[in-house]
Design an enzyme around this catalytic site. Structure first.
Site, PDB file in Angstrom:
ATOM      1  N   LYS A  45      14.136  22.671  26.196  1.00  0.00           N
ATOM      2  CA  LYS A  45      15.102  23.695  26.627  1.00  0.00           C
ATOM      3  C   LYS A  45      16.506  23.110  26.720  1.00  0.00           C
ATOM      4  O   LYS A  45      16.679  21.892  26.814  1.00  0.00           O
ATOM      5  CB  LYS A  45      14.668  24.228  27.989  1.00  0.00           C
ATOM      6  CG  LYS A  45      14.637  23.136  29.050  1.00  0.00           C
ATOM      7  CD  LYS A  45      13.852  23.545  30.266  1.00  0.00           C
ATOM      8  CE  LYS A  45      13.839  22.411  31.281  1.00  0.00           C
ATOM      9  NZ  LYS A  45      12.874  22.637  32.346  1.00  0.00           N
ATOM     10  N   ARG A 143       9.958  29.560  43.331  1.00  0.00           N
ATOM     11  CA  ARG A 143      10.834  29.910  42.209  1.00  0.00           C
ATOM     12  C   ARG A 143      10.021  30.873  41.351  1.00  0.00           C
ATOM     13  O   ARG A 143       9.579  31.900  41.833  1.00  0.00           O
ATOM     14  CB  ARG A 143      11.286  28.622  41.490  1.00  0.00           C
ATOM     15  CG  ARG A 143      12.543  28.790  40.682  1.00  0.00           C
ATOM     16  CD  ARG A 143      13.013  27.494  40.026  1.00  0.00           C
ATOM     17  NE  ARG A 143      12.090  26.999  39.003  1.00  0.00           N
ATOM     18  CZ  ARG A 143      12.331  25.979  38.194  1.00  0.00           C
ATOM     19  NH1 ARG A 143      13.481  25.325  38.266  1.00  0.00           N
ATOM     20  NH2 ARG A 143      11.434  25.591  37.306  1.00  0.00           N
ATOM     21  N   HIS A 175       4.598  24.493  38.710  1.00  0.00           N
ATOM     22  CA  HIS A 175       5.665  23.487  38.616  1.00  0.00           C
ATOM     23  C   HIS A 175       5.899  22.877  39.996  1.00  0.00           C
ATOM     24  O   HIS A 175       5.878  23.585  41.003  1.00  0.00           O
ATOM     25  CB  HIS A 175       6.931  24.174  38.100  1.00  0.00           C
ATOM     26  CG  HIS A 175       8.012  23.241  37.637  1.00  0.00           C
ATOM     27  ND1 HIS A 175       7.798  22.221  36.729  1.00  0.00           N
ATOM     28  CD2 HIS A 175       9.336  23.195  37.948  1.00  0.00           C
ATOM     29  CE1 HIS A 175       8.947  21.582  36.513  1.00  0.00           C
ATOM     30  NE2 HIS A 175       9.880  22.142  37.229  1.00  0.00           N
ATOM     31  N   ARG A 231       3.950  18.095  30.792  1.00  0.00           N
ATOM     32  CA  ARG A 231       5.195  18.690  30.297  1.00  0.00           C
ATOM     33  C   ARG A 231       6.412  17.800  30.590  1.00  0.00           C
ATOM     34  O   ARG A 231       7.244  18.128  31.440  1.00  0.00           O
ATOM     35  CB  ARG A 231       5.423  20.055  30.965  1.00  0.00           C
ATOM     36  CG  ARG A 231       4.300  21.063  30.802  1.00  0.00           C
ATOM     37  CD  ARG A 231       4.756  22.443  31.294  1.00  0.00           C
ATOM     38  NE  ARG A 231       5.293  22.400  32.633  1.00  0.00           N
ATOM     39  CZ  ARG A 231       4.614  22.707  33.744  1.00  0.00           C
ATOM     40  NH1 ARG A 231       3.353  23.122  33.672  1.00  0.00           N
ATOM     41  NH2 ARG A 231       5.200  22.622  34.934  1.00  0.00           N
ATOM     42  N   TYR A 274      47.185  14.620  35.314  1.00  0.00           N
ATOM     43  CA  TYR A 274      47.539  15.690  36.258  1.00  0.00           C
ATOM     44  C   TYR A 274      47.484  15.218  37.705  1.00  0.00           C
ATOM     45  O   TYR A 274      46.521  14.563  38.121  1.00  0.00           O
ATOM     46  CB  TYR A 274      46.556  16.855  36.117  1.00  0.00           C
ATOM     47  CG  TYR A 274      46.730  17.678  34.870  1.00  0.00           C
ATOM     48  CD1 TYR A 274      47.916  18.362  34.614  1.00  0.00           C
ATOM     49  CD2 TYR A 274      45.690  17.790  33.963  1.00  0.00           C
ATOM     50  CE1 TYR A 274      48.055  19.124  33.472  1.00  0.00           C
ATOM     51  CE2 TYR A 274      45.816  18.557  32.812  1.00  0.00           C
ATOM     52  CZ  TYR A 274      47.003  19.228  32.575  1.00  0.00           C
ATOM     53  OH  TYR A 274      47.140  19.979  31.450  1.00  0.00           O
ATOM     54  N   CYS A 321      40.969  15.445  32.140  1.00  0.00           N
ATOM     55  CA  CYS A 321      41.548  16.712  31.681  1.00  0.00           C
ATOM     56  C   CYS A 321      40.509  17.464  30.853  1.00  0.00           C
ATOM     57  O   CYS A 321      39.391  17.002  30.685  1.00  0.00           O
ATOM     58  CB  CYS A 321      42.797  16.457  30.840  1.00  0.00           C
ATOM     59  SG  CYS A 321      43.994  15.392  31.657  1.00  0.00           S
ATOM     60  N   MET A 322      40.893  18.606  30.317  1.00  0.00           N
ATOM     61  CA  MET A 322      39.942  19.393  29.542  1.00  0.00           C
ATOM     62  C   MET A 322      39.489  18.656  28.274  1.00  0.00           C
ATOM     63  O   MET A 322      38.325  18.711  27.895  1.00  0.00           O
ATOM     64  CB  MET A 322      40.551  20.746  29.163  1.00  0.00           C
ATOM     65  CG  MET A 322      39.547  21.680  28.515  1.00  0.00           C
ATOM     66  SD  MET A 322      40.270  23.252  28.058  1.00  0.00           S
ATOM     67  CE  MET A 322      40.558  23.987  29.661  1.00  0.00           C
ATOM     68  N   ASP A 323      40.442  17.932  27.659  1.00  0.00           N
ATOM     69  CA  ASP A 323      40.159  17.360  26.344  1.00  0.00           C
ATOM     70  C   ASP A 323      40.286  15.845  26.297  1.00  0.00           C
ATOM     71  O   ASP A 323      40.000  15.248  25.266  1.00  0.00           O
ATOM     72  CB  ASP A 323      41.141  17.949  25.319  1.00  0.00           C
ATOM     73  CG  ASP A 323      41.219  19.454  25.452  1.00  0.00           C
ATOM     74  OD1 ASP A 323      40.173  20.101  25.279  1.00  0.00           O
ATOM     75  OD2 ASP A 323      42.303  19.970  25.777  1.00  0.00           O
TER      76      ASP A 323
HETATM   77  C1  LIG Z   1      12.091  21.610  32.617  1.00  0.00           C
HETATM   78  C2  LIG Z   1      10.657  21.752  32.919  1.00  0.00           C
HETATM   79  C3  LIG Z   1       9.806  20.646  32.876  1.00  0.00           C
HETATM   80  C4  LIG Z   1      10.280  19.241  32.628  1.00  0.00           C
HETATM   81  O1  LIG Z   1      10.795  18.684  33.805  1.00  0.00           O
HETATM   82  P1  LIG Z   1      11.289  17.151  33.823  1.00  0.00           P
HETATM   83  O2  LIG Z   1      11.549  16.878  35.235  1.00  0.00           O
HETATM   84  O3  LIG Z   1      12.525  17.111  32.994  1.00  0.00           O
HETATM   85  O4  LIG Z   1      10.199  16.359  33.225  1.00  0.00           O
HETATM   86  C5  LIG Z   1       8.467  20.870  33.059  1.00  0.00           C
HETATM   87  N1  LIG Z   1       7.985  22.111  33.301  1.00  0.00           N
HETATM   88  C6  LIG Z   1       8.795  23.193  33.379  1.00  0.00           C
HETATM   89  C7  LIG Z   1       8.210  24.527  33.660  1.00  0.00           C
HETATM   90  C8  LIG Z   1      10.155  23.054  33.199  1.00  0.00           C
HETATM   91  O5  LIG Z   1      10.942  24.109  33.274  1.00  0.00           O
END
Ligand SMILES: *Cc1c(COP(=O)(O)O)cnc(C)c1O
Length: 382
Positions: A45, A143, A175, A231, A274, A321-323
């Site tokens: 992601k 969550r 999670h 994961r 700045y 700065c921005m850039d």
């Molecule tokens: C992002 C995510 C992970 C990975 O988490 P890490 O801490 O980066 O290993 C695993 N499961 C879900 C559902 C996530 O959204």
């Protein structure tokens, strides 16, 4: 917003992120081994935490991952459009998502609420094929997912839709909130709630292909969380999910560099950038580095973050700065075009993304993920 493949010959790009694909392959292989050979879903992601989603996904798959995970449905569609055939789980959704399109291209979808089960089932009817669904339990993070009081209804709705041939329940997952704090009492509680959620679903008749719970931190510290699939996200990119416990043999995949844009000699007492929050203590050489908060260099790093320039660590002088930002090179010889390493694996003494994160009071995830689309990714180690 997929990144265009960068032109590797464009070495004088003002700022660029080199991404070591071999490191991603090696990290995934190491994580799979650390998980005792459990199947791996690489989380890609947010452009693979800033590394570039499609390239990182390919590297993770060649390193031994057999699944991919994304947050948003649009990310899953991009992976399919890029020709990725591996199973892809979409973790987050809102009402009205193009679920029918997702079912058509064979994305796995998350259902943690009744409306999700209903919308996905309806979309499967439209698509003319069953949707692959992972039921998400909220085991204590508060969550996404169904908490214990909603879980039985979500399971029943999913089984009803399955009986109609509209969905296949292929997974059950949850999670962790605090896996990066080994020993936190919430970890054992979440393990217990997950076990109960799985048992309840299986008793009701769910036959999941995969039950999954472990993120990077759990993979490396909690063998009892492995189940059928793990994961990893951050660890696949070589950054430690539990920095206090060390690097776990992982190798950071991203190196952020910039070519010095301009060099000038200034008098003692010159205010820099700045707000003049940095004033040169003596006559000195300033180097202008063309990367700023518009590229993802945190403005909170003003007068704080270090970079490697001319073989030495130098602190950012004055405001980011921005850039661009400025560094004080003192009397060191430096020329326009010289490379500055903002962060990387640390091989040449440059800071790591974890060093930046510690200095800023954040996590390395945010440092790499915020590097913006204006910075070309240059892939190495194909
Ligand atoms: C992002 C995510 C992970 C990975 O988490 P890490 O801490 O980066 O290993 C695993 N499961 C879900 C559902 C996530 O959204």
């Amino acid at each position: 917003m997929a990144w265009e493949p960068a032109d590797v010959t464009n070495v004088n790009s003002p700022a660029q992120a080199r991404v070591d694909l071999q490191a991603i392959r090696d990290n995934v292989a190491l994580l799979r081994e650390r998980a005792g050979g459990t199947a791996v879903m690489a989380m890609v992601k947010a452009e693979a935490y800033g590394h570039g989603m499609v390239e990182a996904a390919a590297a993770a798959l060649s390193g031994g991952a057999t699944w991919l995970g994304v947050a948003k449905l649009s990310e899953g569609l991009l992976l399919r459009a890029a020709g990725v055939r591996a199973p892809v789980l979409v973790c987050v959704g809102v009402p009205g998502e193009p679920y029918a399109e997702a079912v058509t291209v064979g994305l796995d979808l998350t259902a943690g609420t009744l409306w999700q089960v209903e919308e996905i089932a309806a979309a499967a009817g439209t698509a003319g094929r069953p949707a692959r669904v992972h039921l998400k339990a909220d085991t204590g993070m508060s969550r996404g997912g169904a908490g214990p009081s909603d879980w039985p209804a979500v399971v029943d709705a999913a089984l009803a839709a399955q009986a109609e041939g509209l969905i296949d329940v292929v997974g059950i997952y949850s999670h962790f909130a605090c896996a990066d704090a080994p020993g936190d009492p919430s970890i054992a509680r979440q393990l217990g709630v997950f076990k109960e959620a799985v048992e309840l679903a299986e008793k009701a008749g769910v036959r999941p292909e995969v039950r999954h719970l472990a993120n990077s931190a759990a993979i490396l510290t909690l063998p009892e969380a492995r189940y059928d699939l793990v994961r990893p996200g951050i660890a696949a990119y070589g950054l430690s999910p539990v920095p206090e416990l060390g690097a776990f043999g992982l190798r950071p995949a991203m190196t952020l560099t910039a070519a010095v844009a301009a060099v000038k000699r200034v008098a003692a007492g010159s205010g820099v950038s700045y707000g003049h929050t940095y004033v040169t203590p003596r006559e000195t050489t300033l180097a202008l580095v063309p990367a700023g908060y518009g590229d993802g260099v945190p403005r909170q790093g003003s007068n704080l973050l270090e970079v490697l320039a001319g073989g030495r660590r130098r602190r950012i002088a004055g405001r980011v700065c921005m850039d661009q930002f400025v560094i004080d090179m003192e009397d060191e010889a430096v020329s326009s075009g010289d490379e500055v390493i903002l962060f990387g694996p640390g091989d040449s003494g440059e800071p790591t993304a974890q060093d930046w994160a510690r200095a800023l009071g954040t996590i390395s995830y945010e440092i790499v993920t915020r590097i913006g689309s204006r910075v070309p990714r240059v892939y190495e180690g194909r």
